[in-house]
Scaffold this motif. Structure first.
Motif, mmCIF file in Angstrom:
data_model
loop_
_atom_site.group_PDB
_atom_site.id
_atom_site.type_symbol
_atom_site.label_atom_id
_atom_site.label_comp_id
_atom_site.label_asym_id
_atom_site.label_seq_id
_atom_site.Cartn_x
_atom_site.Cartn_y
_atom_site.Cartn_z
ATOM 1 N N CYS A 41 0.821 -1.217 0.000
ATOM 2 C CA CYS A 41 0.000 0.000 0.000
ATOM 3 C C CYS A 41 0.851 1.261 0.000
ATOM 4 O O CYS A 41 1.838 1.358 0.736
ATOM 5 C CB CYS A 41 -0.890 0.026 1.236
ATOM 6 S SG CYS A 41 -1.929 -1.429 1.460
ATOM 7 N N PRO A 85 0.203 5.696 0.147
ATOM 8 C CA PRO A 85 -0.850 6.612 0.607
ATOM 9 C C PRO A 85 -1.538 7.413 -0.502
ATOM 10 O O PRO A 85 -1.211 7.300 -1.691
ATOM 11 C CB PRO A 85 -0.090 7.553 1.556
ATOM 12 C CG PRO A 85 1.141 6.807 1.961
ATOM 13 C CD PRO A 85 1.514 6.000 0.749
ATOM 14 N N GLU A 86 -2.467 8.245 -0.073
ATOM 15 C CA GLU A 86 -3.234 9.153 -0.925
ATOM 16 C C GLU A 86 -2.301 10.122 -1.658
ATOM 17 O O GLU A 86 -1.458 10.771 -1.054
ATOM 18 C CB GLU A 86 -4.210 9.938 -0.044
ATOM 19 C CG GLU A 86 -5.019 11.004 -0.751
ATOM 20 C CD GLU A 86 -5.930 11.773 0.205
ATOM 21 O OE1 GLU A 86 -6.849 12.457 -0.284
ATOM 22 O OE2 GLU A 86 -5.725 11.678 1.439
ATOM 23 N N ALA A 128 -2.345 2.404 -4.677
ATOM 24 C CA ALA A 128 -1.797 3.735 -4.407
ATOM 25 C C ALA A 128 -2.817 4.787 -4.804
ATOM 26 O O ALA A 128 -3.660 4.572 -5.675
ATOM 27 C CB ALA A 128 -0.483 3.954 -5.167
ATOM 28 N N ALA A 161 -7.816 6.121 -6.268
ATOM 29 C CA ALA A 161 -6.877 5.057 -5.916
ATOM 30 C C ALA A 161 -7.034 3.937 -6.925
ATOM 31 O O ALA A 161 -8.144 3.640 -7.371
ATOM 32 C CB ALA A 161 -7.131 4.537 -4.507
ATOM 33 N N LEU A 169 -6.116 4.693 2.402
ATOM 34 C CA LEU A 169 -4.969 5.402 1.839
ATOM 35 C C LEU A 169 -5.111 6.867 2.237
ATOM 36 O O LEU A 169 -6.011 7.561 1.769
ATOM 37 C CB LEU A 169 -4.934 5.234 0.324
ATOM 38 C CG LEU A 169 -4.962 3.788 -0.193
ATOM 39 C CD1 LEU A 169 -4.836 3.760 -1.710
ATOM 40 C CD2 LEU A 169 -3.864 2.951 0.448
ATOM 41 N N CYS A 177 -2.693 3.490 5.738
ATOM 42 C CA CYS A 177 -1.389 3.837 5.165
ATOM 43 C C CYS A 177 -1.323 5.352 5.010
ATOM 44 O O CYS A 177 -2.070 5.939 4.218
ATOM 45 C CB CYS A 177 -1.236 3.138 3.813
ATOM 46 S SG CYS A 177 0.344 3.448 2.997
ATOM 47 N N SER A 180 1.110 5.240 10.280
ATOM 48 C CA SER A 180 0.465 4.133 9.576
ATOM 49 C C SER A 180 0.271 2.969 10.535
ATOM 50 O O SER A 180 1.102 2.719 11.413
ATOM 51 C CB SER A 180 1.313 3.692 8.381
ATOM 52 O OG SER A 180 1.406 4.731 7.432
#
Length: 363
Positions: free
Chosen positions: A44, A46-47, A90, A140, A225, A314, A329
């Motif tokens: 994973c 993140p945003e 992601a 995502a 995310l 994440c 996280s």
């Protein structure tokens, strides 16, 4: 007797530099270079991890909007998924000219409804000042172990930073993935909170939109995310709902304890926003509508057994535009009716690296 297996999740946490897409991807490659094929089931990011997040307006983010298949985030995820033979997800800013009709045909899992797609635009580099509506989505993507795109999720509950450029998605979905992942929901940051039109009534009532979705759909794995902000003080709600501490970019206060410790207020906030997944008894939507006061959980009129929900949050850290991201996280276990969430693993507020976390899951 139920059998168990082991779920292995990798969570990548670092501080991207806003607008430095290729440099951020290079950083991610460096962090992941030690991973070997099949060492994790899911990896994973993140945003909006490779573009950065705090863009002040549509004009500033416009050059960084990506195609969900051929953009730099998707290209990186596909390559990494093939190399590691695992699922990779992601976050990225999606350009709205590529609507779900252009994506749906090759993908085995459903994409957002065309009815909620923002108006198309001419080119990714055209000026957003020429548009009367949103120019993209906060999205995502999930890639399979063979490097194929599986699904695209668009953030439903937009934060104020998203509102200048993004349209909301069409709502939460659940993906039925092979074991050990199982039924999986992907959400993005402020999805943990509520739509602007909703009012938080009480600790009991919520509304708990994402949590209720997970209970209703019997989600086994919730992947968040995030680009979650650090609250300015204890009175702030934190994350996408609170202002961040203002710090100079790159400033080091020398507090090693903060760097290595997670932000406990943030972890508590995430857990509270998922209360229906672990509380002793939390009425479902069906119960509340029917005025049902029974203590046995009901969904669509049928009794259900308590279910375990693994939550993977994440997040990134670092500073952008006076905002500080809180890292931390984490992996949590939510057991329906247990009365408390369990923290399994967590990273520090400014800890850079990859957390490789395992948890037994029931098949």
């Amino acid at each position: 007797m139920a059998t168990t297996t082991t779920l292995r999740v990798g969570v990548v946490q670092f501080a991207p530099r806003i607008g430095k897409v290729q440099a951020n991807i290079a950083k991610a490659r460096e962090l992941c270079k030690g991973l070997t094929p099949r060492c994790v089931d899911l990896l994973c990011f993140p945003e909006m991890i490779f573009t950065g997040y705090v863009f002040p307006d549509a004009a500033s983010i416009s050059p960084y909007l990506e195609h969900p298949r051929t953009g730099p985030t998707s290209t990186f995820c596909a390559e990494l998924a093939r190399r590691l033979e695992c699922y990779v997800t992601a976050g990225f800013p999606e350009h709205s000219e590529h609507d779900s009709n252009s994506l749906a045909a090759p993908l085995p899992l459903p994409l957002p409804s065309p009815a909620t797609t923002a108006p198309p635009t001419s080119t990714p580099t055209s000026s957003p000042h020429n548009h009367t509506g949103p120019i993209g989505f906060n999205s995502a993507v999930l890639y399979s172990p063979t490097g194929e795109p599986l699904t695209l999720y668009r953030k439903s509950n937009l934060f104020e930073t998203d509102l200048s450029w993004a349209a909301p998605g069409s709502g939460f979905t659940v993906l039925d993935l092979p074991p050990p992942l199982g039924k999986t929901t992907i959400a993005i940051c402020n999805d943990l909170n509520v739509h602007n039109s909703a009012v938080w009534n009480s600790l009991e009532d919520g509304p708990y939109e994402l949590a209720r979705h997970c209970v209703r759909e019997e989600t086994r794995l919730l992947v968040l995310l995030n680009a979650w902000l650090k609250a300015r003080n204890e009175d702030d709600e934190g994350g996408d709902e609170g202002e961040a501490k203002r710090t100079e970019e790159g400033e080091d206060n020398g507090d090693d304890d903060v760097e290595l410790e997670p932000n406990w207020e943030t972890l508590n906030w995430w857990a509270q926003r998922l209360r229906p997944t672990w509380a002793h008894h939390h009425p479902t939507i069906t119960e509340k509508e029917n005025g049902d006061q029974r203590t046995e959980p009901q969904i669509n009129g049928s009794s259900i057994e308590p279910k375990d929900l693994v939550v993977v949050a994440c997040n990134r850290f670092g500073d952008e535009g006076g905002k500080t991201f809180v890292g931390s996280s984490a992996m949590l276990m939510m057991r329906r009716g247990s009365g408390r969430p369990r923290l399994l693993h967590a990273m520090g507020e400014r800890e850079e690296g990859i957390g490789i976390w395992t948890v037994p899951v029931r098949l």
